[in-house]
Design an enzyme around this catalytic site. Structure first.
Site, PDB file in Angstrom:
ATOM      1  N   SER A  48       0.830  -1.206   0.000  1.00 41.87           N
ATOM      2  CA  SER A  48       0.000   0.000   0.000  1.00 41.87           C
ATOM      3  C   SER A  48       0.860   1.250   0.000  1.00 41.87           C
ATOM      4  O   SER A  48       0.489   2.260  -0.602  1.00 41.87           O
ATOM      5  CB  SER A  48      -0.953  -0.003   1.197  1.00 41.87           C
ATOM      6  OG  SER A  48      -0.241  -0.071   2.413  1.00 41.87           O
ATOM      7  N   GLU A  49       2.009   1.225   0.697  1.00 38.04           N
ATOM      8  CA  GLU A  49       2.996   2.304   0.609  1.00 38.04           C
ATOM      9  C   GLU A  49       4.407   1.736   0.681  1.00 38.04           C
ATOM     10  O   GLU A  49       4.641   0.715   1.352  1.00 38.04           O
ATOM     11  CB  GLU A  49       2.839   3.344   1.731  1.00 38.04           C
ATOM     12  CG  GLU A  49       1.786   4.402   1.470  1.00 38.04           C
ATOM     13  CD  GLU A  49       0.418   4.007   1.955  1.00 38.04           C
ATOM     14  OE1 GLU A  49      -0.559   4.751   1.685  1.00 38.04           O
ATOM     15  OE2 GLU A  49       0.298   2.940   2.595  1.00 38.04           O
ATOM     16  N   THR A  50       5.313   2.408  -0.001  1.00 36.83           N
ATOM     17  CA  THR A  50       6.748   2.138   0.109  1.00 36.83           C
ATOM     18  C   THR A  50       7.441   3.428   0.494  1.00 36.83           C
ATOM     19  O   THR A  50       7.159   4.491  -0.076  1.00 36.83           O
ATOM     20  CB  THR A  50       7.324   1.599  -1.208  1.00 36.83           C
ATOM     21  OG1 THR A  50       6.733   0.316  -1.493  1.00 36.83           O
ATOM     22  CG2 THR A  50       8.834   1.438  -1.134  1.00 36.83           C
TER      23      THR A  50
END
Length: 307
Positions: A48-50
């Site tokens: 979902s996020e990096t």
């Protein structure tokens, strides 16, 4: 820099169990990567996020973090911040307080060593409250979520609250109704510009007798490529400020309200966040979240890893 040179990790944040919590990609040596390259890496990793760790750009912070979903950059992300600082600590980085520059400004992050473990505390921005949604938009959101008026917690207006990067908060009376949600994700994405939020955090204050959590939640952000997020720092932090404002969270005499929030997807993945709200004259003024993390995997060369 080639992909083989990158230090790429999967960190499971907001949990003490591998395979639980919210997985984040972390690149601890992102210097030299341009925007397009970071976006491509985030898309390939599929989390979902990096988070991408970069050198400081000024004297008011010690490092910079940038955050990308599979489709776009976002200003700040709670679980990827926990993941980034946990990964840096695992590489031998300093513990204690550090200032990080994000798209939401400078935040103070504290890495606390507890035996062989590291816990990450993030001081979020002061809470910002938008006006509650107008009735017509409330009806639209309810329809997209598949709920009716009697499902809502009447004490909780539908309202966007941010602490750097916020969510639309939607209170339901019953936990069973929260668990059963099957929203129309395309409709939620279409509504995002009108409601002023890319994320919808649906929560309930109904808990079991032996529950260690004060509340339970689910978070949907299809407009930025995240159908459902397992655990969300930038939802549960604002929720703490919201609960104080509406008198739903007890505030001790020292003016520091604390609670544990749990979150879980329909597929069963989830974890917990500890939230702290500093209160002055009955109003929330500062919010912090505290998260555990575990190492998922060290990815070199770059491979797609998904929850």
């Amino acid at each position: 820099m080639t992909l083989d040179d990158l230090h790429v990790y999967r960190i499971d944040a907001f949990t003490t169990e591998p395979g639980r919590g919210n997985p984040a990609g972390v690149v601890t040596n992102a210097i030299g990567l341009d925007d397009a390259r970071m976006q491509a890496i985030a898309h390939e990793l599929g989390f979902s996020e990096t988070a991408f760790v970069l050198p400081a750009r000024g004297d008011d912070h010690e490092l910079q973090l940038r955050f990308f979903t599979p489709t776009t950059e976002v200003p700040v992300c709670g679980h990827a911040t926990v993941g980034a600082h946990f990964a840096l600590a695992m590489e031998g980085g300093p513990v204690g307080r550090r200032r990080q520059l994000t798209g939401a400004g400078v935040q103070v992050v504290e890495v606390i060593r507890r035996g062989d473990d590291h816990v990450v505390r993030i001081e979020q921005n002061p809470p910002v409250f938008h006006p509650p949604l107008q009735p017509a938009l409330v009806q639209d959101v309810m329809a997209a979520l598949g709920v009716v008026a009697t499902d809502l917690d009447f004490r909780c207006p539908l309202q966007f609250v941010g602490t750097g990067h916020g969510k639309l908060l939607i209170g339901l009376e019953k936990r069973a109704r929260l668990t059963a949600l099957r929203p129309d994700l395309a409709r939620l994405a279409e509504l995002s510009p009108a409601v002023g939020s890319n994320g919808y955090f649906v929560f309930t204050l109904e808990t079991e007798e032996d529950d260690d959590a004060f509340c339970h939640g689910r978070m949907f952000a299809p407009a930025i490529g995240v159908d459902e997020d397992p655990v969300t720092g930038n939802a549960n932090g604002p929720l703490g400020a919201y609960l104080v404002r509406y008198g739903l969270l007890p505030v001790p005499a020292d003016g520091r309200a604390r609670f544990r929030a749990r979150q879980q997807t329909a597929a069963g993945r989830g974890g917990f966040i500890d939230v702290e709200v500093r209160v002055e004259r009955g109003e929330p003024v500062d919010v912090a979240i505290v998260g555990h993390a575990v190492l998922g995997s060290h990815v070199t060369p770059l491979e797609p890893h998904r929850a």
